[in-house]
Scaffold this active site. Structure first.
Site, PDB file in Angstrom:
ATOM      1  N   HIS A  82       0.882  -1.242   0.026  1.00 41.84           N
ATOM      2  CA  HIS A  82       0.034   0.060   0.053  1.00 41.84           C
ATOM      3  C   HIS A  82       0.774   1.235   0.094  1.00 41.84           C
ATOM      4  O   HIS A  82       1.879   1.100   0.820  1.00 41.84           O
ATOM      5  CB  HIS A  82      -0.880  -0.013   1.137  1.00 41.84           C
ATOM      6  CG  HIS A  82      -1.642   1.180   1.431  1.00 41.84           C
ATOM      7  ND1 HIS A  82      -2.706   1.321   0.345  1.00 41.84           N
ATOM      8  CD2 HIS A  82      -1.702   2.359   2.052  1.00 41.84           C
ATOM      9  CE1 HIS A  82      -3.325   2.591   0.701  1.00 41.84           C
ATOM     10  NE2 HIS A  82      -2.669   3.113   1.646  1.00 41.84           N
ATOM     11  N   ASP A 161     -15.416   3.228   8.170  1.00 40.98           N
ATOM     12  CA  ASP A 161     -14.141   4.162   7.714  1.00 40.98           C
ATOM     13  C   ASP A 161     -14.637   5.075   6.824  1.00 40.98           C
ATOM     14  O   ASP A 161     -14.270   6.257   6.795  1.00 40.98           O
ATOM     15  CB  ASP A 161     -13.066   3.278   7.119  1.00 40.98           C
ATOM     16  CG  ASP A 161     -11.904   4.349   6.615  1.00 40.98           C
ATOM     17  OD1 ASP A 161     -11.407   4.972   7.321  1.00 40.98           O
ATOM     18  OD2 ASP A 161     -11.741   4.450   5.461  1.00 40.98           O
ATOM     19  N   ARG A 168     -14.778  13.444   9.211  1.00 43.24           N
ATOM     20  CA  ARG A 168     -13.358  13.879   9.567  1.00 43.24           C
ATOM     21  C   ARG A 168     -12.791  15.119   8.398  1.00 43.24           C
ATOM     22  O   ARG A 168     -12.382  16.128   9.132  1.00 43.24           O
ATOM     23  CB  ARG A 168     -12.147  13.063   9.787  1.00 43.24           C
ATOM     24  CG  ARG A 168     -12.303  11.974  10.931  1.00 43.24           C
ATOM     25  CD  ARG A 168     -11.342  10.633  10.784  1.00 43.24           C
ATOM     26  NE  ARG A 168     -10.141  11.069  10.494  1.00 43.24           N
ATOM     27  CZ  ARG A 168      -9.129  10.267   9.804  1.00 43.24           C
ATOM     28  NH1 ARG A 168      -9.644   9.342   9.235  1.00 43.24           N
ATOM     29  NH2 ARG A 168      -7.937  10.891   9.461  1.00 43.24           N
ATOM     30  N   SER A 183      -7.325   4.106   9.753  1.00 42.95           N
ATOM     31  CA  SER A 183      -8.186   4.354   8.502  1.00 42.95           C
ATOM     32  C   SER A 183      -7.510   3.417   7.647  1.00 42.95           C
ATOM     33  O   SER A 183      -8.284   2.565   6.748  1.00 42.95           O
ATOM     34  CB  SER A 183      -8.488   5.640   8.252  1.00 42.95           C
ATOM     35  OG  SER A 183      -8.982   5.754   6.813  1.00 42.95           O
ATOM     36  N   LYS A 187      -8.459  -0.743   5.861  1.00 41.18           N
ATOM     37  CA  LYS A 187      -8.895  -1.209   4.536  1.00 41.18           C
ATOM     38  C   LYS A 187      -8.018  -2.450   4.032  1.00 41.18           C
ATOM     39  O   LYS A 187      -8.444  -3.277   3.397  1.00 41.18           O
ATOM     40  CB  LYS A 187      -8.788   0.198   3.736  1.00 41.18           C
ATOM     41  CG  LYS A 187      -9.988   0.906   3.663  1.00 41.18           C
ATOM     42  CD  LYS A 187      -9.911   2.327   3.096  1.00 41.18           C
ATOM     43  CE  LYS A 187      -8.927   3.335   3.655  1.00 41.18           C
ATOM     44  NZ  LYS A 187      -9.499   4.757   3.623  1.00 41.18           N
TER      45      LYS A 187
HETATM   46  N1  URA Z   1      -6.127   8.149   3.723  1.00 39.60           N
HETATM   47  C1  URA Z   1      -7.046   7.306   4.451  1.00 39.60           C
HETATM   48  O1  URA Z   1      -7.217   6.336   3.728  1.00 39.60           O
HETATM   49  N2  URA Z   1      -7.376   7.532   5.372  1.00 39.60           N
HETATM   50  C2  URA Z   1      -6.988   8.641   6.419  1.00 39.60           C
HETATM   51  O2  URA Z   1      -7.398   9.001   7.362  1.00 39.60           O
HETATM   52  C3  URA Z   1      -5.868   9.573   5.493  1.00 39.60           C
HETATM   53  C4  URA Z   1      -5.449   9.076   4.312  1.00 39.60           C
END
Ligand code: URA
Ligand code: CA
Length: 434
Positions: A82, A161, A168, A183, A187
């Site tokens: 990632h 999320d 946010r 976050s 994923k």
């Molecule tokens: N990318 C994400 O997937 N989550 C965040 O909180 C910030 C950047």
């Protein structure tokens, strides 16, 4: 349990329990906890932070809020990579075939891009016929057979999320390392990887602009991964300028092909070998990082990485002949050179602004509804530290419209030339395994 008490607890710097965090995430996902309470809590987290245990609990609560991909039918250790953002980041396109050529299973779930340039799926769609709309059974069969396949994002991955990130975004609570780390990790974990290699970018084009912040984020993510039973490590890599030369979808596919041939840009090649070595090592296909690197260099030299790309593309309906003839991909109608206005050394290429210039050409989406132009984009002719003479090209602009004055202006503003000699930036700023 009452949400107001939990907000108070966090406000006062006390730790939330596993059950309390589950209550919060489940309640927020199902709508029983309103946005105003959740935003008060996230602001308290921005100021008070979260303990290591809270971060792991938050991550797993978000993982469990939706579908979890079951990759257990795929043989071998599934290692996912990632990258935290970046501009012109072609690493995924290179790394997939590269490590698959060594037998590392690459079961990639990918999305489309917003802003800067396209996501991995957008880039692959520059290959005529290629599609990611395959079902799970076919996806798993393909990975077992070819060691590599890409599937579109499942609709219901980490809904908590999704909702929380949107909140946010409008409550000034994105900038919190525990929240960002959980976050991102939620994923990856929901997508089913056994092990995770993180490429945390640092610099102007990155989410984290300073090295200290990038290191803190990397450490936080590595801890979460290892605490929830997924072997995780991070490489911190430079994003003060775009990676490689190409920014734009078909242009990046061509750059990936060049790199798999051993003829790619130096920085992209080096980063792919570094990340790839960690992937191969975590997948237990090599006994050391040095051995992994040698194996990767060999599959570039003997052509098997390039062959793997062809198999991958054709297995998902793509025209693999573009690998030998990239001109078969969508081509822009016009090219223009951005000529240097003075002699000197390139001292700055502001990555995110250059990415925005590519977006203005149509290479990326300004909004979710924008249609991407796969042919267009930018190819840098100079990188930071390179010497340049007045009139020489800094960038080739690939466009489907004739008036590129706005793009040129943006590039001139963000590619600086200095009289004094400048060193090329360090590419790898560190590795975090613990
Ligand atoms: N990318 C994400 O997937 N989550 C965040 O909180 C910030 C950047
Ligand atoms: Ca690139």
């Amino acid at each position: 349990m009452r949400m107001v008490d939990l907000i108070e607890q966090k406000r006062d710097g006390l730790e939330l329990t596993t059950e309390e965090i589950k209550f919060i995430i489940n309640g927020y996902t199902d709508g029983s906890i309103p946005d105003y309470q959740m935003s008060a809590l996230t602001m308290a987290i921005v100021f008070q932070g979260m303990t290591e245990k809270e971060r792991a609990d938050l991550t797993m609560a978000m993982v469990e809020s939706g579908d979890q991909i079951d990759l257990s039918q795929i043989e071998g250790i599934k290692v996912d990579k990632h990258s935290t953002g970046g501009v012109g980041d072609t690493t995924t396109l290179v790394l997939g075939p590269l490590v698959a050529a060594l037998g590392v299973p690459v079961a990639k779930m990918s999305g489309r891009g917003l802003g800067h340039t396209g996501g991995t799926i957008d880039k692959l769609e520059a290959v005529n016929g290629f599609h990611v709309e395959i079902d799970n059974a076919e996806f798993i069969d393909l990975v077992n057979k070819n060691k590599i396949a890409v599937i579109g994002q499942s609709g219901n991955l980490t809904p908590a999320d999704k909702k929380l990130y949107a909140l946010r975004d409008v409550t000034a609570t994105v900038e919190s390392i525990p929240l960002i780390a959980s976050s991102i990790m939620s994923k990856k974990i929901a997508a089913g990887a056994d092990a995770i290699v993180l490429d945390v970018k640092t610099g102007a084009g990155a989410f984290m602009k300073t090295l200290d912040d990038s290191k803190d984020l990397a450490k936080a993510m590595v801890r979460i991964g290892n605490n929830v039973g997924r072997r995780t490590m991070a490489v911190i890599s430079d994003m003060s300028q775009p990676l490689g030369y190409a920014i734009g979808n078909a242009l990046e596919v061509k750059e990936a092909i060049d790199t798999l041939k051993g003829e790619g840009p130096e920085d992209l090649t080096e980063l792919c070998l570094t990340l790839g070595s960690h992937m191969v090592y975590l997948a237990e296909k090599a006994g050391s990082l040095a051995e992994a690197r040698t194996l990767l260099e060999n599959v570039i030299k003997d052509g098997s990485a390039l062959e793997k790309l062809k198999v991958f593309l054709s297995s998902q309906g793509g025209d693999a002949s573009i690998v030998d003839d990239p001109a078969k991909m969508p081509q822009a109608k016009f090219t223009f050179e951005l000529e240097a206005k003075e002699d000197g050394y390139v001292s700055e290429i502001v990555a995110d602004e250059v990415g925005t210039a590519a977006m203005l050409l149509g290479a990326g989406r300004a909004t979710k509804e924008s249609i991407i132009d796969l042919a267009v984009g930018l190819v840098l002719r100079k990188k930071i530290g390179d010497q340049v003479n007045k009139g020489e090209s800094l960038v080739t602009i690939y466009s489907n419209f004739e008036d590129v004055s706005e793009v040129k202006q943006k590039l001139y503003e963000n590619i600086k030339i200095s009289v004094a000699k400048v060193d090329a930036p360090v590419l790898i700023h560190g590795e975090i395994t613990e």
